[in-house]
Design a protein around this motif. Structure first.
Motif, PDB file in Angstrom:
ATOM      1  N   ALA A 108      54.818  62.080  53.346  1.00 15.48           N
ATOM      2  CA  ALA A 108      53.950  62.831  54.261  1.00 15.48           C
ATOM      3  C   ALA A 108      54.558  62.889  55.663  1.00 15.48           C
ATOM      4  O   ALA A 108      53.995  62.377  56.627  1.00 15.48           O
ATOM      5  N   THR A 109      55.713  63.531  55.799  1.00 13.44           N
ATOM      6  CA  THR A 109      56.348  63.619  57.111  1.00 13.44           C
ATOM      7  C   THR A 109      55.551  64.565  58.015  1.00 13.44           C
ATOM      8  O   THR A 109      54.819  65.426  57.547  1.00 13.44           O
ATOM      9  N   ARG A 110      55.738  64.384  59.341  1.00 10.36           N
ATOM     10  CA  ARG A 110      54.969  65.158  60.309  1.00 10.36           C
ATOM     11  C   ARG A 110      55.736  66.376  60.815  1.00 10.36           C
ATOM     12  O   ARG A 110      56.957  66.295  60.932  1.00 10.36           O
ATOM     13  N   PRO A 111      55.098  67.470  61.201  1.00 14.86           N
ATOM     14  CA  PRO A 111      53.657  67.694  61.022  1.00 14.86           C
ATOM     15  C   PRO A 111      53.287  67.966  59.563  1.00 14.86           C
ATOM     16  O   PRO A 111      52.161  67.743  59.161  1.00 14.86           O
ATOM     17  N   TYR A 112      54.247  68.420  58.760  1.00 12.46           N
ATOM     18  CA  TYR A 112      54.028  68.557  57.319  1.00 12.46           C
ATOM     19  C   TYR A 112      55.399  68.545  56.664  1.00 12.46           C
ATOM     20  O   TYR A 112      56.411  68.900  57.293  1.00 12.46           O
ATOM     21  N   PRO A 113      55.453  68.091  55.413  1.00 17.54           N
ATOM     22  CA  PRO A 113      56.771  67.992  54.755  1.00 17.54           C
ATOM     23  C   PRO A 113      57.282  69.365  54.334  1.00 17.54           C
ATOM     24  O   PRO A 113      56.479  70.278  54.130  1.00 17.54           O
ATOM     25  N   PHE A 114      58.603  69.503  54.230  1.00 16.35           N
ATOM     26  CA  PHE A 114      59.092  70.700  53.535  1.00 16.35           C
ATOM     27  C   PHE A 114      58.987  70.461  52.036  1.00 16.35           C
ATOM     28  O   PHE A 114      59.125  69.334  51.566  1.00 16.35           O
ATOM     29  N   PHE A 115      58.666  71.518  51.316  1.00 17.91           N
ATOM     30  CA  PHE A 115      58.558  71.436  49.860  1.00 17.91           C
ATOM     31  C   PHE A 115      59.904  71.844  49.270  1.00 17.91           C
ATOM     32  O   PHE A 115      60.479  72.852  49.681  1.00 17.91           O
ATOM     33  N   VAL A 116      60.381  71.058  48.317  1.00 15.47           N
ATOM     34  CA  VAL A 116      61.713  71.321  47.767  1.00 15.47           C
ATOM     35  C   VAL A 116      61.627  72.319  46.625  1.00 15.47           C
ATOM     36  O   VAL A 116      60.760  72.225  45.756  1.00 15.47           O
ATOM     37  N   GLU A 117      62.518  73.264  46.647  1.00 10.27           N
ATOM     38  CA  GLU A 117      62.630  74.233  45.554  1.00 10.27           C
ATOM     39  C   GLU A 117      63.597  73.717  44.491  1.00 10.27           C
ATOM     40  O   GLU A 117      63.313  73.738  43.312  1.00 10.27           O
ATOM     41  N   ARG A 118      64.766  73.229  44.966  1.00 12.56           N
ATOM     42  CA  ARG A 118      65.765  72.748  44.003  1.00 12.56           C
ATOM     43  C   ARG A 118      66.821  71.910  44.717  1.00 12.56           C
ATOM     44  O   ARG A 118      66.975  71.984  45.947  1.00 12.56           O
ATOM     45  N   GLY A 119      67.538  71.132  43.898  1.00 14.19           N
ATOM     46  CA  GLY A 119      68.669  70.381  44.417  1.00 14.19           C
ATOM     47  C   GLY A 119      69.944  71.169  44.196  1.00 14.19           C
ATOM     48  O   GLY A 119      69.999  72.058  43.340  1.00 14.19           O
ATOM     49  N   ASP A 120      70.966  70.818  44.968  1.00 12.29           N
ATOM     50  CA  ASP A 120      72.254  71.496  44.832  1.00 12.29           C
ATOM     51  C   ASP A 120      73.337  70.500  45.271  1.00 12.29           C
ATOM     52  O   ASP A 120      73.675  70.426  46.445  1.00 12.29           O
ATOM     53  N   GLY A 121      73.828  69.718  44.321  1.00 10.40           N
ATOM     54  CA  GLY A 121      74.869  68.730  44.639  1.00 10.40           C
ATOM     55  C   GLY A 121      74.359  67.683  45.615  1.00 10.40           C
ATOM     56  O   GLY A 121      73.458  66.914  45.312  1.00 10.40           O
ATOM     57  N   GLY A 122      74.937  67.646  46.807  1.00  8.97           N
ATOM     58  CA  GLY A 122      74.488  66.700  47.832  1.00  8.97           C
ATOM     59  C   GLY A 122      73.451  67.302  48.765  1.00  8.97           C
ATOM     60  O   GLY A 122      73.169  66.747  49.824  1.00  8.97           O
ATOM     61  N   HIS A 123      72.899  68.446  48.402  1.00  6.89           N
ATOM     62  CA  HIS A 123      71.940  69.149  49.261  1.00  6.89           C
ATOM     63  C   HIS A 123      70.633  69.411  48.512  1.00  6.89           C
ATOM     64  O   HIS A 123      70.594  69.373  47.292  1.00  6.89           O
ATOM     65  N   VAL A 124      69.577  69.674  49.275  1.00  7.03           N
ATOM     66  CA  VAL A 124      68.346  70.235  48.698  1.00  7.03           C
ATOM     67  C   VAL A 124      68.035  71.545  49.428  1.00  7.03           C
ATOM     68  O   VAL A 124      68.387  71.727  50.589  1.00  7.03           O
ATOM     69  N   LEU A 174      74.367  60.138  41.443  1.00  9.64           N
ATOM     70  CA  LEU A 174      75.318  61.234  41.227  1.00  9.64           C
ATOM     71  C   LEU A 174      74.965  62.471  42.038  1.00  9.64           C
ATOM     72  O   LEU A 174      75.698  63.459  41.992  1.00  9.64           O
ATOM     73  N   GLY A 175      73.869  62.452  42.761  1.00  8.47           N
ATOM     74  CA  GLY A 175      73.431  63.656  43.469  1.00  8.47           C
ATOM     75  C   GLY A 175      72.561  64.513  42.565  1.00  8.47           C
ATOM     76  O   GLY A 175      72.070  64.048  41.528  1.00  8.47           O
TER      77      GLY A 175
END
Ligand SMILES: *Cc1c(COP(=O)(O)O)cnc(C)c1O
Length: 424
Positions: free
Chosen positions: A27-43, A63-64
């Motif tokens: 629950a990060t402030r002011p609101y979390p980002f919602f993840v769509e997908r992962g991509d290697g070392g990134h989201v 493994l990422g």
């Protein structure tokens, strides 16, 4: 950065999920980002923003985000054969054999579904085996959302750290500062005959990172031996993350009686395990009489993901790669901190890292109280958002470890260092 879709999703989530999330750190402030997908070392989030990910699921994703072909194939095959059965499968034997082969103190295991379940089972087992009720935990240690370890206070003066936990649980739990050998000796002098187990992370990973000073684990090992208590290492974060295949216990040369695992050994799927000498693990029902059970335990998809992840890591030099990245990152951070914020502390080992906002004259934290004294508000309210704004996803507060994965590159380390330079 545009966060419109995440904001809309959070709006919907708030109506149906407590605080809009399913685990409080999210629950990060002011609101979390919602993840769509992962991509290697990134989201990539719901609005298409891309972040360099140092959260890695809070630890499991060694493994990422990209499953190597062997992991993907095993997971897809297991899932397509029917998700689970309520009967044993070969793959859970194979994963157990893998762990037993590489972790010297572990002769036998029982798989469960989370780190919390693993520590609950380990504490029950230790109490049953010793016929004693008290356990010792470290201040700032974390062992999941369970009654026996959610305590605060000092020594025998403890209280539940959450409403809803009866006082009687806290009465059975003694606390001490990590790295304080005298405190351990005092607790054993006073309560040695009643202590079933000392339960500790080999490295504080959820409140730090704090590493053990020389001799600390040896002292715990000796005190447990002298008093007939069990030493339980909670390797939920460090297992197959620190020390490679031998885990943190191998790195430190300590043999605990029991070890809890989770996170990495499930390859990104829900998992936990308790391991140790056969004589201990065979106390679980039905071989012994310490009740233990779980509908989803040893889930075939999880077991396949865990096994193929560990095999892939072992065969492809993954620990060498991530540990080298960790060294490079921590060295770079040391330089930046020396230049821009000399009071701050760069901590971590292997592929774990963090910059703790320690205060002037404080030095590198040696225990949970030291970490607590650091500038947690500045970290969370100013630094975290400044990193997010630069496209870097860090764990949500000053306490939780951050991780590198096999998907990260030297270039990612450079990007991270630039972002720290800008935000510190
Ligand atoms: C994450 C963690 C737990 C809890 O595991 P869950 O799978 O979240 O229940 C327990 N102990 C340690 C050391 C952990 O890092």
């Amino acid at each position: 950065m545009n966060h419109e879709r995440s904001r809309d999703l959070y709006d919907r989530a708030l109506s149906v999920l407590s605080a809009g999330v399913n685990s409080s750190v999210r629950a990060t402030r002011p609101y979390p980002f919602f993840v769509e997908r992962g991509d290697g070392g990134h989201v990539v989030d719901a609005d298409g923003n891309r972040y360099l990910d140092c959260v890695m699921g809070y630890g499991p994703l060694l493994l990422g985000h990209d499953m190597p072909e062997s992991v993907r194939a095993a997971v897809q095959q297991r899932a397509s054969e029917g998700p689970m059965y309520g009967a044993p499968t070969e793959v859970e034997v194979e994963l157990a054999e893998f762990v037993v082969r590489h972790v010297p103190s572990v002769e036998m295991l029982r798989f469960v579904n989370s780190g919390t379940e693993a520590t609950v089972s380990a504490v029950r087992l230790a109490r049953a085996y010793t016929g004693r009720d008290k356990i010792v935990v470290m201040q700032g240690g974390y062992h999941g959302a369970q009654e026996s370890t959610l305590v605060e206070g000092d020594g025998a003066h403890t209280a539940p750290s959450s409403p809803g936990i009866p006082e009687s649980f806290a009465e059975q739990t003694l606390t001490m500062p990590f790295n304080d050998q005298e405190a351990a000796q005092e607790l054993f002098e006073e309560h040695g005959d009643d202590i079933a187990a000392v339960l500790t992370e080999p490295i504080l990973g959820n409140y730090g990172i704090v590493e053990p000073v020389d001799g600390f684990h040896e002292t715990l090992r000796d005190l447990c031996d002298e008093n007939g208590s069990l030493l339980v290492f909670d390797e939920v974060i460090t297992g197959f993350r620190v020390g490679g295949l031998q885990c943190a216990q191998g790195k430190f040369g300590i043999e605990p009686d029991l070890t809890t695992f989770a996170k990495v050994i499930g390859g990104g799927f829900p998992v936990g395990a308790v391991g140790g000498r056969s004589e201990l693990i065979e106390q679980f029902t039905p071989a012994g009489d310490v009740f233990q059970s779980g509908t989803f335990s040893g889930h075939p998809v999880t077991m396949a993901a865990g096994l193929e992840t560990l095999r892939h890591a072992a065969e492809n030099g993954v620990w060498d790669h991530v540990d080298a990245l960790g060294d490079r990152l921590r060295n770079g951070l040391e330089d930046i901190v020396a230049d821009q914020a000399p009071a701050y502390s760069v901590v971590g080992t292997d592929s774990m890292f963090k910059v703790i906002f320690t205060r002037e004259g404080q030095g590198v934290p040696r225990n949970g109280a030291d970490v607590k004294r650091a500038e947690t508000e500045r970290w969370e309210r100013l630094f975290w958002p400044a990193m997010e704004e630069q496209g870097v996803f860090l764990t949500a507060n000053q306490f939780e470890s951050q991780f590198l994965s096999a998907s990260h590159t030297d270039e990612d380390v450079e990007t991270l260092l630039e972002a720290y330079k800008e935000a510190l």
